[in-house]
Enzyme design. Sequence first.
Site, short mmCIF file in Angstrom:
data_model
loop_
_atom_site.label_atom_id
_atom_site.label_comp_id
_atom_site.label_asym_id
_atom_site.label_seq_id
_atom_site.Cartn_x
_atom_site.Cartn_y
_atom_site.Cartn_z
N HIS A 76 -14.86 31.52 67.12
CA HIS A 76 -15.91 30.13 67.01
C HIS A 76 -15.53 28.62 67.54
O HIS A 76 -15.86 28.09 68.43
CB HIS A 76 -17.17 29.79 65.85
CG HIS A 76 -17.99 31.72 65.99
ND1 HIS A 76 -17.40 31.75 64.23
CD2 HIS A 76 -18.71 32.36 66.52
CE1 HIS A 76 -18.22 33.39 64.65
NE2 HIS A 76 -19.38 33.00 66.07
N HIS B 103 -16.07 31.14 62.48
CA HIS B 103 -14.20 31.57 62.57
C HIS B 103 -13.87 31.18 63.54
O HIS B 103 -14.43 30.20 64.24
CB HIS B 103 -14.36 33.06 62.35
CG HIS B 103 -14.53 33.76 63.78
ND1 HIS B 103 -13.85 33.56 64.37
CD2 HIS B 103 -15.62 34.72 63.48
CE1 HIS B 103 -15.04 34.46 65.23
NE2 HIS B 103 -15.52 34.79 64.95
N GLN C 4 -22.43 40.90 76.37
CA GLN C 4 -23.79 39.42 76.27
C GLN C 4 -23.09 38.78 77.34
O GLN C 4 -23.90 38.27 77.83
CB GLN C 4 -23.22 40.23 74.92
CG GLN C 4 -24.06 38.01 74.83
CD GLN C 4 -24.25 37.79 72.95
OE1 GLN C 4 -24.23 39.15 72.40
NE2 GLN C 4 -23.52 36.83 73.01
N ARG D 283 -18.11 39.83 61.22
CA ARG D 283 -17.61 41.21 60.67
C ARG D 283 -15.89 41.64 59.80
O ARG D 283 -15.99 42.14 58.77
CB ARG D 283 -18.29 42.50 61.24
CG ARG D 283 -19.77 41.77 61.97
CD ARG D 283 -19.70 43.26 62.62
NE ARG D 283 -21.33 42.83 63.71
CZ ARG D 283 -21.85 43.02 63.61
NH1 ARG D 283 -22.60 44.43 62.66
NH2 ARG D 283 -23.29 42.47 64.63
#
Length: 279
Positions: free
Chosen positions: A34, A31, A152, A186
Site C-alpha cells: 500500500h 502494508h 480488479q 491477509r
Amino acid sequence: MIFKNISDLRHHLIEQLPNALGLVPTMGALHDGHLSIIKDAIADCDVVVVSIFVNPTQFNDPKDLSNYPRTLKEDVEKINQLHGNILIYCPSVKEVYPHGVVSETFDFGSLSKYMEGQYRGGHFDGVGTVLKRLFQLVKPNKAYFGKKDYQQFAIVKKLVDIENFSIEVIGCETYRESNGLAKSSRNKLLSKDQMQEAEILYSCLKWAKENFHKQAPTEMKKKVKSIFTSKENFKLEYFEIADENDLVPVVKLIKGKRYRAFIAAYCSGVRLIDNIALN
C-alpha cells in the site's frame, strides 16, 4: 490529516485547490505494498487522498468480512511517516451507503466472469459500487491500484469508462515479501511458517512464465494442480492463463496477444491471490 466526513474533506480541498488530486482507495491493514502505491501517487499529484473503508458489499463470505484486519491507528502512523501532502478519509458505512448497504449491478462483460468473478459471486459489483461512490465523493483526477489484484484493476478501468469519469486509472507493480509472496493484508493471518510455505503461489507463477512458450495452457494447469495436490496445508482454487485484455482463460495461445497467469489458493483457510505477466 484525518477526515471522517466528505464535507470537511471537500472544504479542505477547496482551500488547497490542487491541480492533480490522487486517490488511493484501501480497506486499511496497510502494508509496504500500500505504501509503495501511495508513494507513486505522491510523485504524481499535488494532494493524495488515502481512503480507508472496509467495504461490506465486496465480501461474499460474512466470516471473511468479520475476520478482515482493522488497524486504523497503525495505518495512520504508517501514512504519517511518508513525505507528501496526504489526507486520510475514513467514511462511515452510512456516508458510503446512504440508502442501505446494497450493491449496484454493473455489466463488466468478460472481465468479471472468470477467476475472482467465478468464485466470489457479487464481488465485483461490490467493488464497482464502492469505487463509484468514492469517485463521486472525492472527485480525483487520478486513482491508483496495485496490479496484485489485476482483475480488479481491469474492472476499475471499465467502471471509469461505463460511468464516464474523468479519472486516469494507474496500475502499480506488485510489492512482494522476500520469498516472492505478494504483500497482502491477509498475510497478517498467516503464521511465520505458513508465510514461508505460501511462496508456492509465486513459484508456480514464475514457473508458468519460464515455460509459457514450451507448454500448452491446459498442460500448465495440470502441472500446477499436481503441485498443490502434494501440499497438505494448501487448496488450489484456480490457476488460469488469460488474455490480458478481456481476461478470458485460454486453451490455445495466439501470436501477438498478451497473457497473464492468475492463481488463487487457500493456505490453512486464508485465501491468497496473485498473478504475473507472461509476455
